[in-house]
Each structure stands twice: as C-alpha cells, then as structure tokens.
Design a protein around this motif. Sequence first.
Motif, PDB file in Angstrom:
ATOM      1  N   LEU A 141     -12.355  14.896  49.776  1.00 46.74           N
ATOM      2  CA  LEU A 141     -10.508  15.419  49.825  1.00 46.74           C
ATOM      3  C   LEU A 141     -10.591  14.807  49.276  1.00 46.74           C
ATOM      4  N   ASP A 142     -10.961  14.147  48.255  1.00 50.57           N
ATOM      5  CA  ASP A 142     -10.579  13.228  46.895  1.00 50.57           C
ATOM      6  C   ASP A 142     -10.757  13.891  45.540  1.00 50.57           C
ATOM      7  N   ILE A 143      -9.277  14.044  45.276  1.00 52.59           N
ATOM      8  CA  ILE A 143      -9.016  15.677  43.918  1.00 52.59           C
ATOM      9  C   ILE A 143     -10.031  14.922  43.053  1.00 52.59           C
ATOM     10  N   ARG A 144      -9.836  13.178  42.848  1.00 58.88           N
ATOM     11  CA  ARG A 144     -10.342  12.791  40.904  1.00 58.88           C
ATOM     12  C   ARG A 144     -11.673  12.241  41.637  1.00 58.88           C
ATOM     13  N   ARG A 145     -12.567  12.519  42.363  1.00 60.92           N
ATOM     14  CA  ARG A 145     -13.986  12.127  42.382  1.00 60.92           C
ATOM     15  C   ARG A 145     -14.352  13.177  43.167  1.00 60.92           C
ATOM     16  N   ASP A 146     -14.644  13.520  44.090  1.00 56.64           N
ATOM     17  CA  ASP A 146     -15.447  15.304  44.596  1.00 56.64           C
ATOM     18  C   ASP A 146     -15.149  16.228  43.817  1.00 56.64           C
ATOM     19  N   GLN A 147     -15.706  17.415  44.253  1.00 60.10           N
ATOM     20  CA  GLN A 147     -15.765  18.844  43.549  1.00 60.10           C
ATOM     21  C   GLN A 147     -15.437  19.546  44.132  1.00 60.10           C
ATOM     22  N   VAL A 148     -15.330  20.834  43.608  1.00 61.97           N
ATOM     23  CA  VAL A 148     -15.781  22.392  44.497  1.00 61.97           C
ATOM     24  C   VAL A 148     -17.452  23.139  44.093  1.00 61.97           C
ATOM     25  N   PRO A 155     -22.330  21.504  41.219  1.00 67.30           N
ATOM     26  CA  PRO A 155     -20.995  20.607  41.223  1.00 67.30           C
ATOM     27  C   PRO A 155     -22.104  19.344  40.085  1.00 67.30           C
ATOM     28  N   ASP A 156     -21.972  18.200  39.315  1.00 66.53           N
ATOM     29  CA  ASP A 156     -22.068  17.275  38.593  1.00 66.53           C
ATOM     30  C   ASP A 156     -22.701  16.330  40.086  1.00 66.53           C
ATOM     31  N   LEU A 157     -22.394  16.254  41.103  1.00 68.48           N
ATOM     32  CA  LEU A 157     -22.631  15.865  42.163  1.00 68.48           C
ATOM     33  C   LEU A 157     -23.057  16.035  43.057  1.00 68.48           C
ATOM     34  N   MET A 158     -24.616  15.982  44.061  1.00 64.84           N
ATOM     35  CA  MET A 158     -25.043  16.486  44.860  1.00 64.84           C
ATOM     36  C   MET A 158     -24.029  15.896  46.478  1.00 64.84           C
ATOM     37  N   PRO A 159     -23.677  17.664  46.970  1.00 64.70           N
ATOM     38  CA  PRO A 159     -23.307  16.653  48.350  1.00 64.70           C
ATOM     39  C   PRO A 159     -23.327  16.144  49.644  1.00 64.70           C
ATOM     40  N   ARG A 160     -22.417  14.908  49.504  1.00 61.98           N
ATOM     41  CA  ARG A 160     -23.042  13.954  50.920  1.00 61.98           C
ATOM     42  C   ARG A 160     -23.140  15.071  52.475  1.00 61.98           C
ATOM     43  N   VAL A 190     -26.069  24.857  46.629  1.00 63.76           N
ATOM     44  CA  VAL A 190     -25.119  24.552  45.603  1.00 63.76           C
ATOM     45  C   VAL A 190     -25.933  24.102  44.291  1.00 63.76           C
ATOM     46  N   ALA A 191     -27.723  23.711  44.474  1.00 64.31           N
ATOM     47  CA  ALA A 191     -28.521  23.587  43.448  1.00 64.31           C
ATOM     48  C   ALA A 191     -28.664  25.286  42.406  1.00 64.31           C
ATOM     49  N   ALA A 192     -28.493  25.917  43.670  1.00 67.55           N
ATOM     50  CA  ALA A 192     -28.724  27.466  42.940  1.00 67.55           C
ATOM     51  C   ALA A 192     -27.520  27.819  42.305  1.00 67.55           C
ATOM     52  N   GLY A 193     -26.338  27.717  42.415  1.00 62.73           N
ATOM     53  CA  GLY A 193     -25.341  27.848  42.113  1.00 62.73           C
ATOM     54  C   GLY A 193     -24.959  27.882  40.126  1.00 62.73           C
ATOM     55  N   ARG A 194     -24.252  28.109  39.821  1.00 65.70           N
ATOM     56  CA  ARG A 194     -23.858  28.044  38.937  1.00 65.70           C
ATOM     57  C   ARG A 194     -22.934  27.197  38.152  1.00 65.70           C
ATOM     58  N   PRO A 195     -22.438  26.351  36.961  1.00 65.36           N
ATOM     59  CA  PRO A 195     -21.970  25.595  37.229  1.00 65.36           C
ATOM     60  C   PRO A 195     -20.126  26.214  36.812  1.00 65.36           C
ATOM     61  N   MET A 196     -19.487  25.382  37.321  1.00 66.11           N
ATOM     62  CA  MET A 196     -18.051  25.521  36.876  1.00 66.11           C
ATOM     63  C   MET A 196     -17.814  26.810  36.060  1.00 66.11           C
TER      64      MET A 196
END
Length: 230
Positions: free
Chosen positions: A48-55, A80-85, A99-105
């Motif tokens: 939920l951190d808008i600055r650090r977390d990713q879609v 995402p650039d960082l994998m989900p926790r 998510v590794a199988a997804g496409r970049p934003m």
Amino acid sequence: MKLPGRGLLQGLRRHVGLASLADRGFAFLFDPGPAGEVVSLDCETTGLDIRRDQVISVAAVMVRGQRIITSERFEAVVRPDLMPREDSIKVHQLRASDVAAGRPMEEVLPGLLRFIGGRPLLGYYIDFDIAMLDRHVRAMLRVGLPNQRIELSGLYYERKYGDAPPGTVLDLRFAAMLRDLGIPDLGQHDAGRDAVMVAMMYLQLLDLARRRVRIPRTSSRIAETAPIGA
C-alpha cells in the motif's frame, strides 16, 4: 470578480494536459468518453506504499448504461521490478512465479489506456489505484490520467450515512458494502472479480439514488443483484 465556470476550467485543464502530452497518439484520453459509459478499474499491488510498491495485476470492466458488459474487459498480470512479499501473496494469491510470467507495465499500459479512453474511472478507493498507475503513465506521457473519478465508498456513504446522527460508527469495508447491497462475493483481491463487484455495487447505488432510497443502518440486504451483460 466573476470566477470561471466549470466548462471553462475543464477546457483549460484539457489544453494544459494536451500541451504537456509526450505522445499525441494518446490525446483521446482528454476527450469525453461515450455518453453513459464508465470503466470499473482495480489494481492488485505488492503493498500500500504508493512510492515503493508496484502493480502486479490490473483489470478494467465496461459499464454501459445500466449493464456491466463482461465481454468488454481488460485484464493483465504485470511483472514488477520487485517480486511480491509473502504477506501480499496471502492477500492476492499471486506468487512470484505468477507475476514473473506477466508483462512489464510498459507493455501493458498502452492497451489499458486505449480501453479506458476518456471515460470516468470507477473504483473502491480509486485514488490509490490511479496513483499507482500514474507513476507509469507520467513516465510514458508526462501527464497523469485526466479521467473523472467515481469513488464507490463515497456513493455508499451518502446512501447509508448521509443522514446519520453525529457519532455514528461508519463501516466502509468492501465486505460490508457487498452485504448491504445484496451483491454476491465473487472472491476478493482478484483484480477482475473486484472490478465486476465494484460495478455491480455502483449500479445498485445509482438505482437507490434514483429511487431516493437509503440503506437501512440495521439491515444487511436490500436489493437484487445488478444486471450483467455479455
């Protein structure tokens, strides 16, 4: 001194936005969408951190008039650039391998923007979803999403608590809203299902507003399920 009217302010915002737009191919974002159409939007994120977390996933479903057009939808898993926790995986059930199988934003975003167009964006705490997307939209276009925003919890608040006495305890949880509006829980924290449920609640709330019916603060179910079209 006379203040500028709403139409003039909208025109000025459109002019400034278009002047700043990095890619004129997306100028359609500043045009009004088709009358009676709204897009229900939802993102799942790593936190939920808008600055650090990713879609990590995004979905959008068309609402046309009084119907949800489930055949007109956009869904994508985003890498995402960082994998989900681990804590976020428990919420949305999207593992690092998913998510590794997804496409970049950068690949997902153009299609999402074309689907949305200039239509109003509907969501549950929609400002958060738009803020998460705007990091990428601004990087690509130098402007944020100009679309009108429709906040579902605000519509619900007005129908249930708009006439409540001071000190009334508010419950704006997603599950509470589903229960009060008689909407089936399709399984939360999946972007596609959340977008559909938000659209269903939206249509129920519009119907209540048209009939000037308030949500009883002692009842758990007041309406039939909103219509969904193919």
